[in-house]
Design an enzyme around this catalytic site. Structure first.
Site, PDB file in Angstrom:
ATOM      1  N   GLU A   1       0.817  -1.210   0.000  1.00 19.73           N
ATOM      2  CA  GLU A   1       0.000   0.000   0.000  1.00 19.73           C
ATOM      3  C   GLU A   1       0.856   1.267   0.000  1.00 19.73           C
ATOM      4  O   GLU A   1       1.959   1.294   0.560  1.00 19.73           O
ATOM      5  CB  GLU A   1      -0.937  -0.009   1.216  1.00 19.73           C
ATOM      6  CG  GLU A   1      -1.982  -1.109   1.081  1.00 19.73           C
ATOM      7  CD  GLU A   1      -2.989  -1.149   2.211  1.00 19.73           C
ATOM      8  OE1 GLU A   1      -4.181  -1.303   1.935  1.00 19.73           O
ATOM      9  OE2 GLU A   1      -2.587  -1.026   3.382  1.00 19.73           O
TER      10      GLU A   1
ATOM     11  N   CYS B   1       3.414   8.470   1.157  1.00 24.62           N
ATOM     12  CA  CYS B   1       3.984   7.497   2.094  1.00 24.62           C
ATOM     13  C   CYS B   1       4.170   6.189   1.321  1.00 24.62           C
ATOM     14  O   CYS B   1       3.207   5.586   0.845  1.00 24.62           O
ATOM     15  CB  CYS B   1       3.018   7.323   3.267  1.00 24.62           C
ATOM     16  SG  CYS B   1       3.585   6.129   4.465  1.00 24.62           S
TER      17      CYS B   1
ATOM     18  N   CYS C   1       6.206  -7.082   6.726  1.00 22.63           N
ATOM     19  CA  CYS C   1       7.333  -6.586   7.508  1.00 22.63           C
ATOM     20  C   CYS C   1       7.791  -7.687   8.449  1.00 22.63           C
ATOM     21  O   CYS C   1       6.986  -8.474   8.935  1.00 22.63           O
ATOM     22  CB  CYS C   1       6.934  -5.350   8.313  1.00 22.63           C
ATOM     23  SG  CYS C   1       8.326  -4.605   9.182  1.00 22.63           S
TER      24      CYS C   1
ATOM     25  N   CYS D   1       6.155  -5.117  15.263  1.00 23.62           N
ATOM     26  CA  CYS D   1       5.884  -4.122  16.306  1.00 23.62           C
ATOM     27  C   CYS D   1       4.431  -4.340  16.749  1.00 23.62           C
ATOM     28  O   CYS D   1       3.541  -4.472  15.909  1.00 23.62           O
ATOM     29  CB  CYS D   1       6.078  -2.705  15.771  1.00 23.62           C
ATOM     30  SG  CYS D   1       7.760  -2.426  15.171  1.00 23.62           S
TER      31      CYS D   1
ATOM     32  N   CYS E   1       1.325  -2.316  15.460  1.00 20.33           N
ATOM     33  CA  CYS E   1       1.272  -2.058  14.014  1.00 20.33           C
ATOM     34  C   CYS E   1       0.603  -3.205  13.270  1.00 20.33           C
ATOM     35  O   CYS E   1       0.963  -4.364  13.434  1.00 20.33           O
ATOM     36  CB  CYS E   1       2.691  -1.848  13.495  1.00 20.33           C
ATOM     37  SG  CYS E   1       2.787  -1.746  11.697  1.00 20.33           S
TER      38      CYS E   1
ATOM     39  N   CYS F   1      -1.317   5.870  10.144  1.00 17.98           N
ATOM     40  CA  CYS F   1      -0.072   5.266  10.606  1.00 17.98           C
ATOM     41  C   CYS F   1      -0.310   3.944  11.320  1.00 17.98           C
ATOM     42  O   CYS F   1      -1.138   3.872  12.227  1.00 17.98           O
ATOM     43  CB  CYS F   1       0.540   6.211  11.623  1.00 17.98           C
ATOM     44  SG  CYS F   1       1.977   6.982  11.033  1.00 17.98           S
TER      45      CYS F   1
HETATM   46  S1  SF4 Z   1       5.961  -0.198  12.658  1.00 16.77           S
HETATM   47 FE1  SF4 Z   1       5.048  -1.848  11.417  1.00 16.77          FE
HETATM   48  S2  SF4 Z   1       5.887  -1.582   9.344  1.00 16.77           S
HETATM   49 FE2  SF4 Z   1       7.157  -0.365  10.756  1.00 16.77          FE
HETATM   50  S3  SF4 Z   1       8.849  -1.723  11.346  1.00 16.77           S
HETATM   51 FE3  SF4 Z   1       7.256  -2.026  12.925  1.00 16.77          FE
HETATM   52  S4  SF4 Z   1       6.001  -3.742  12.160  1.00 16.77           S
HETATM   53 FE4  SF4 Z   1       7.236  -3.014  10.448  1.00 16.77          FE
END
Ligand code: SF4
Length: 411
Positions: free
Chosen positions: A136, A151, A158, A162, A165, A389
């Site tokens: 995206e 962005c 990923c 995190c 996220c 975000c």
């Molecule tokens: S915030 Fe999300 S996209 Fe960014 S490094 Fe952490 S898991 Fe990956």
């Protein structure tokens, strides 16, 4: 003999030496990145994608088909300044050569599988790449002026998990190639009819790039670096390094290289000021803890008072938003040319966190501001289309996990 606890236990583990975090680690990260390489730039019919090649590579393949090096400049102009994808529209090139190029090459874009525009005019693109994988891209218009930020994603999924996220729940599918990274920006420009590239300070909507989409850009450094050099090239898209910001969770060994080689702005996904909490929110912290991260920020070559490092701090109710956290934050970043972006948490399906209250956000922001750091509260954009975000995620999955001799990076 019993151990006597220290009178004050620092919330931050001690820093390692910079040397211990550089060359070997960097080689290891680059080798790991190669395992998640994008697919070949050659189509099944044998034609080659030209987007994403460096000038040198473009010259090389033109020489291979018997063309002179000056053609590189011509093609570069049509591809990156004019935004043309059809060789027959490249009017400064004679027809026979247009045909020869069309037989061997393509100039393409990722396909926009869906495009959603939010009630606040944020626009989210789901781009599908040649192998069917998706990522995206979000265009976030400025509320006050006719300009905005694109962005861009650096990976499909990923690796970093995190916990706040949505992308992190997907796992890493693969890295995006330079063509796919530049292609996101070019396709977004197509959508706003922003070709040819404006010269100098001519206003344009798509005026900045933030590498803050899906993925950790510094785990795909080589493709990111190649793409950014293409985007910064003054004879093409020509976006200044001052208008590009790379956001990292703190892949320290690559931060120095990024500053030296690209000189773009840096943003750090900090989100916690104590190692025990950051270990949980940003698991990469177990590898590169806060003290090392802050030390790497202090030596980041492209930082100055005019180009401050942005610390991103997602505000999670009752987790990281206390006044003690705010005070520790200003202690940590003291002396760094910095600003702090406070990001109200944007919920996504299945998330376990709550956004901080407005009062707590304001209290936190005031402490940071009183210490001399700008601390804007970043208002959520595109929430209604899950474009804010930490909300990006696609259905792409890694087809088959290859057996790997070493564990997956990060988490
Ligand atoms: S915030 Fe999300 S996209 Fe960014 S490094 Fe952490 S898991 Fe990956």
């Amino acid at each position: 003999m019993s151990a006597v606890p220290p009178p004050y236990a620092s919330p931050v583990r001690e820093a390692a030496s910079a040397a211990a975090l550089t060359d070997d680690e960097r080689s290891r990260i680059l080798a790991k990145s190669a395992q998640f390489a994008p697919p070949s730039a050659v189509l099944p019919d044998g034609r080659r994608e030209l987007v994403g090649l460096s000038r040198e590579e473009l010259t090389e393949i033109l020489l291979e088909i018997g063309e002179k090096p000056f053609r590189t400049k011509q093609l570069w102009h049509w591809i990156y300044h004019q935004g043309v994808t059809d060789f027959s529209r490249m009017s400064s090139i004679a027809k026979p050569l247009q045909e020869k190029l069309a037989e061997r090459f393509v100039v393409s874009r990722p396909q926009a599988a869906t495009v959603q525009t939010s009630s606040d005019e944020t626009r989210k693109f789901l781009f599908r790449f040649r192998d069917g994988q998706e990522a995206e891209t979000v265009y976030i218009p400025d509320r006050r002026e006719d300009r905005g930020a694109v962005c861009i994603s650096s990976q499909v999924g990923c690796t970093l998990s995190c916990t706040f996220c949505h992308t992190g729940t997907q796992g890493l599918v693969r890295n995006l190639g330079a063509a796919e990274i530049v292609g996101q920006f070019m396709a977004a420009r197509d959508s706003y009819g922003e070709w040819p590239s404006p010269k100098g300070e001519t206003p344009r909507l798509l005026s900045t790039i933030v590498l803050m989409g899906m993925g950790e850009p510094l785990y795909n450094y080589e493709n990111i670096a190649k793409a950014m050099k293409i985007i910064m090239d003054g004879e093409g898209i020509g976006l200044s390094r001052r208008r590009i910001t790379l956001s990292t969770s703190g892949v320290i060994p690559m931060m120095d290289q990024c500053g030296d080689e690209l000189g773009i702005n840096l943003a750090i996904s900090l989100h916690a000021v104590r190692d025990d909490l950051r270990d949980e929110l940003v698991p990469l912290n177990r590898k590169y803890p806060i003290a090392d991260l802050i030390a790497a920020c202090r030596r980041y070559p492209a930082a100055s008072n005019a180009r401050r490092i942005t610390f991103e701090y997602i505000m999670l109710r009752g987790v990281n938003d206390s006044e003690a956290d705010a005070r520790e934050l200003v202690r940590l970043i003291a002396g760094i040319p910095a600003k702090v972006n406070l990001i109200p948490f944007n919920p996504w399906p299945g998330s376990r966190f709550q956004p901080s209250t407005r009062e707590q956000l304001d209290r936190f922001a005031n402490i940071v501001m009183d210490a001399g750091f700008a601390s804007p509260i970043r208002m959520p954009r595109g929430r209604d289309i899950l474009a804010a975000c930490g909300q990006l995620r696609t259905e792409s999955q890694r087809a088959r996990r290859q057996p790997s001799p070493t564990a997956v990076e990060g988490a």
